[in-house]
Every structure is written in C-alpha cells, then in structure tokens.
Design a protein around this motif. Sequence first.
Motif, PDB file in Angstrom:
ATOM      1  N   PHE A  35       0.835  -1.202   0.000  1.00 60.02           N
ATOM      2  CA  PHE A  35       0.000   0.000   0.000  1.00 60.02           C
ATOM      3  C   PHE A  35       0.869   1.252   0.000  1.00 60.02           C
ATOM      4  N   VAL A  36       1.873   1.281   0.841  1.00 62.43           N
ATOM      5  CA  VAL A  36       2.784   2.433   0.921  1.00 62.43           C
ATOM      6  C   VAL A  36       3.568   2.574  -0.379  1.00 62.43           C
ATOM      7  N   ILE A  37       4.029   1.463  -0.925  1.00 61.39           N
ATOM      8  CA  ILE A  37       4.777   1.488  -2.193  1.00 61.39           C
ATOM      9  C   ILE A  37       3.894   2.057  -3.302  1.00 61.39           C
ATOM     10  N   ALA A  38       2.628   1.642  -3.365  1.00 63.30           N
ATOM     11  CA  ALA A  38       1.715   2.140  -4.399  1.00 63.30           C
ATOM     12  C   ALA A  38       1.482   3.641  -4.259  1.00 63.30           C
ATOM     13  N   ILE A  39       1.323   4.135  -3.044  1.00 60.50           N
ATOM     14  CA  ILE A  39       1.111   5.574  -2.827  1.00 60.50           C
ATOM     15  C   ILE A  39       2.340   6.365  -3.251  1.00 60.50           C
ATOM     16  N   VAL A  40       3.520   5.902  -2.872  1.00 64.79           N
ATOM     17  CA  VAL A  40       4.767   6.594  -3.236  1.00 64.79           C
ATOM     18  C   VAL A  40       4.944   6.609  -4.751  1.00 64.79           C
ATOM     19  N   LEU A  41       4.687   5.485  -5.411  1.00 68.23           N
ATOM     20  CA  LEU A  41       4.828   5.443  -6.869  1.00 68.23           C
ATOM     21  C   LEU A  41       3.800   6.328  -7.564  1.00 68.23           C
ATOM     22  N   ALA A  42       2.604   6.433  -7.023  1.00 68.07           N
ATOM     23  CA  ALA A  42       1.595   7.325  -7.600  1.00 68.07           C
ATOM     24  C   ALA A  42       2.031   8.784  -7.491  1.00 68.07           C
ATOM     25  N   ILE A  43       2.637   9.165  -6.373  1.00 64.26           N
ATOM     26  CA  ILE A  43       3.131  10.535  -6.197  1.00 64.26           C
ATOM     27  C   ILE A  43       4.281  10.815  -7.150  1.00 64.26           C
ATOM     28  N   ILE A  44       5.186   9.852  -7.301  1.00 65.07           N
ATOM     29  CA  ILE A  44       6.312  10.017  -8.232  1.00 65.07           C
ATOM     30  C   ILE A  44       5.805  10.165  -9.663  1.00 65.07           C
ATOM     31  N   LEU A  45       4.829   9.357 -10.049  1.00 62.61           N
ATOM     32  CA  LEU A  45       4.268   9.453 -11.392  1.00 62.61           C
ATOM     33  C   LEU A  45       3.590  10.797 -11.615  1.00 62.61           C
ATOM     34  N   PHE A  46       2.880  11.293 -10.602  1.00 62.96           N
ATOM     35  CA  PHE A  46       2.260  12.607 -10.708  1.00 62.96           C
ATOM     36  C   PHE A  46       3.320  13.681 -10.934  1.00 62.96           C
TER      37      PHE A  46
END
Length: 68
Positions: A35-46
């Motif tokens: 869950f944390v990995i997915a949130i961090v990757l979503a922020i990086i992609l943004f």
Amino acid sequence: MLKFSFPYFYENDPMLDQGAWLPKLFPGMSVHMGFVIAIVLAIILFIILRFTSAGYEVRMLGYNLFFC
C-alpha cells in the motif's frame, strides 16, 4: 472444448516462502507495505507527468488531436 474455471490455476500452486512476503503495517490487519509502495509510486508518477518535458508531451497528446 476445454473449460477452465478461475480457481483451477491456483489449486496446486505452492505458497511463497514467508520471507518473501511484504511486512504488514499494523498487526491484525491485512494492509501491508505494498500500500505504501503504491502511494509513493503514484506521487512520483504525478510529479513526472506534471513537472517534466515528457509529462508535458503526454498531456499535449491528450489535448490536441494533431500534436502527434
């Protein structure tokens, strides 16, 4: 004709070793580090899509039919 049901593929698969599992965030809950990995990757992609030239090109492809 062969008919395969969805659980058929998973019946005989061995479980992963517990050393390969992601650690849980809270004891007793099923939320894990994925869950944390997915949130961090979503922020990086943004950030990449919002503030880089590659992100600008992707946005322009969506706005203008003749850009490509």
